[in-house]
Design a protein around this motif. Structure first.
Motif, PDB file in Angstrom:
ATOM      1  N   TRP A 102      -1.192  11.231 -12.510  1.00 25.52           N
ATOM      2  CA  TRP A 102       0.280  11.190 -12.522  1.00 25.52           C
ATOM      3  C   TRP A 102       0.792  10.987 -11.100  1.00 25.52           C
ATOM      4  O   TRP A 102       1.703  10.207 -10.870  1.00 25.52           O
ATOM      5  N   THR A 103       0.187  11.683 -10.140  1.00 21.37           N
ATOM      6  CA  THR A 103       0.612  11.582  -8.745  1.00 21.37           C
ATOM      7  C   THR A 103       0.223  10.231  -8.159  1.00 21.37           C
ATOM      8  O   THR A 103       1.046   9.559  -7.524  1.00 21.37           O
ATOM      9  N   GLU A 104      -1.023   9.826  -8.382  1.00 27.43           N
ATOM     10  CA  GLU A 104      -1.506   8.563  -7.818  1.00 27.43           C
ATOM     11  C   GLU A 104      -0.689   7.372  -8.303  1.00 27.43           C
ATOM     12  O   GLU A 104      -0.382   6.466  -7.522  1.00 27.43           O
ATOM     13  N   LEU A 105      -0.316   7.371  -9.567  1.00 23.26           N
ATOM     14  CA  LEU A 105       0.421   6.236 -10.138  1.00 23.26           C
ATOM     15  C   LEU A 105       1.932   6.438 -10.110  1.00 23.26           C
ATOM     16  O   LEU A 105       2.668   5.614 -10.646  1.00 23.26           O
ATOM     17  N   VAL A 108       4.004   8.387 -11.715  1.00 29.56           N
ATOM     18  CA  VAL A 108       4.517   8.309 -13.078  1.00 29.56           C
ATOM     19  C   VAL A 108       5.942   8.847 -13.189  1.00 29.56           C
ATOM     20  O   VAL A 108       6.797   8.250 -13.839  1.00 29.56           O
ATOM     21  N   VAL A 109       6.204   9.938 -12.533  1.00 31.25           N
ATOM     22  CA  VAL A 109       7.467  10.664 -12.749  1.00 31.25           C
ATOM     23  C   VAL A 109       8.654   9.960 -12.098  1.00 31.25           C
ATOM     24  O   VAL A 109       8.585   9.526 -10.956  1.00 31.25           O
ATOM     25  N   GLN A 110       9.752   9.890 -12.857  1.00 30.70           N
ATOM     26  CA  GLN A 110      11.032   9.505 -12.266  1.00 30.70           C
ATOM     27  C   GLN A 110      11.905  10.748 -12.255  1.00 30.70           C
ATOM     28  O   GLN A 110      11.889  11.498 -11.300  1.00 30.70           O
ATOM     29  N   CYS A 111      12.614  11.040 -13.348  1.00 33.70           N
ATOM     30  CA  CYS A 111      13.453  12.244 -13.338  1.00 33.70           C
ATOM     31  C   CYS A 111      12.617  13.495 -13.559  1.00 33.70           C
ATOM     32  O   CYS A 111      12.958  14.568 -13.091  1.00 33.70           O
ATOM     33  N   GLY A 112      11.499  13.383 -14.283  1.00 39.02           N
ATOM     34  CA  GLY A 112      10.581  14.487 -14.469  1.00 39.02           C
ATOM     35  C   GLY A 112      10.858  15.399 -15.647  1.00 39.02           C
ATOM     36  O   GLY A 112      10.037  16.251 -15.953  1.00 39.02           O
ATOM     37  N   TYR A 113      11.980  15.244 -16.316  1.00 35.93           N
ATOM     38  CA  TYR A 113      12.337  16.193 -17.364  1.00 35.93           C
ATOM     39  C   TYR A 113      11.308  16.237 -18.490  1.00 35.93           C
ATOM     40  O   TYR A 113      10.941  17.307 -18.954  1.00 35.93           O
ATOM     41  N   ARG A 171      13.269   9.041 -21.151  1.00 42.03           N
ATOM     42  CA  ARG A 171      14.500   8.259 -20.958  1.00 42.03           C
ATOM     43  C   ARG A 171      14.395   7.282 -19.793  1.00 42.03           C
ATOM     44  O   ARG A 171      15.111   6.310 -19.728  1.00 42.03           O
ATOM     45  N   CYS A 172      13.505   7.569 -18.843  1.00 39.42           N
ATOM     46  CA  CYS A 172      13.333   6.682 -17.691  1.00 39.42           C
ATOM     47  C   CYS A 172      12.455   5.482 -18.025  1.00 39.42           C
ATOM     48  O   CYS A 172      12.390   4.531 -17.253  1.00 39.42           O
ATOM     49  N   GLY A 173      11.755   5.546 -19.142  1.00 40.10           N
ATOM     50  CA  GLY A 173      10.944   4.416 -19.594  1.00 40.10           C
ATOM     51  C   GLY A 173       9.659   4.223 -18.812  1.00 40.10           C
ATOM     52  O   GLY A 173       9.223   3.089 -18.611  1.00 40.10           O
ATOM     53  N   ARG A 183       3.349   3.378 -17.073  1.00 36.61           N
ATOM     54  CA  ARG A 183       2.668   4.204 -16.074  1.00 36.61           C
ATOM     55  C   ARG A 183       2.007   5.416 -16.721  1.00 36.61           C
ATOM     56  O   ARG A 183       0.944   5.857 -16.282  1.00 36.61           O
ATOM     57  N   ILE A 184       2.631   5.964 -17.760  1.00 35.85           N
ATOM     58  CA  ILE A 184       2.011   7.086 -18.490  1.00 35.85           C
ATOM     59  C   ILE A 184       0.694   6.617 -19.109  1.00 35.85           C
ATOM     60  O   ILE A 184      -0.332   7.282 -18.971  1.00 35.85           O
TER      61      ILE A 184
END
Length: 153
Positions: free
Chosen positions: A89-92, A94-99, A133-135, A139-140
């Motif tokens: 998750w960190t390397e790619l 993945v997170v935008q808003c993170g919710y 929601r960030c789509g 990446r996931i």
């Protein structure tokens, strides 16, 4: 009513009615806020926890259904799968808003525990109930493949 639950490998006593959703026990009674409230109808996946190793929606899981069973939350889940997923998750990024991420990670962890080398179809099926929601779905998927040791990013 007082009930003893097994959460993240330890017994925890809670005071709540048997029909209280597990989500409200985790967040309200135990102050474990990593599991998120999203829709309250088991449709979005933000509230995903593991119950005996299976991904379940805690907003629709009554307290009575978890008695005598092992509950794992994002705060306490352990093992090589979650460690690999966190790194991926960190390397790619993945997170935008993170919710949604705690629910996404719990579903992905349950997937990798049952299917160590998932195909795209396996990932899509396991993650279909988790809304972002960030789509960040591409990446996931890539992060799950990376965590599984498959470099098809």
């Amino acid at each position: 009513m007082t009930t003893t639950l097994q959460i993240n490998g330890r017994p925890v006593a809670v005071t709540a009615e048997d029909d209280t959703p597990l989500l409200w026990v985790l967040r309200g009674e135990l102050r474990m806020n990593g599991t998120k409230f999203g829709c309250g109808k088991a449709l979005c996946g933000a509230c995903t926890v593991m119950l005996d190793g299976e991904a379940v929606r805690s907003c629709a899981t009554p307290l009575a259904a978890v008695q005598g069973r092992a509950v794992s939350t994002i705060e306490g889940v352990k093992g090589p799968e979650i460690d690999a997923l966190r790194r991926a998750w960190t390397e790619l990024d993945v997170v935008q808003c993170g919710y949604c991420q705690s629910g996404q990670l719990m579903s992905a962890c349950a997937l990798l525990r049952h299917t160590p080398k998932p195909s795209d179809a396996d990932i899509d099926a396991a993650m279909s109930g988790n809304i972002c929601r960030c789509g960040t779905y591409p990446r996931i998927r890539a992060a799950i493949h990376l965590a599984a040791g498959d470099d098809r990013r």
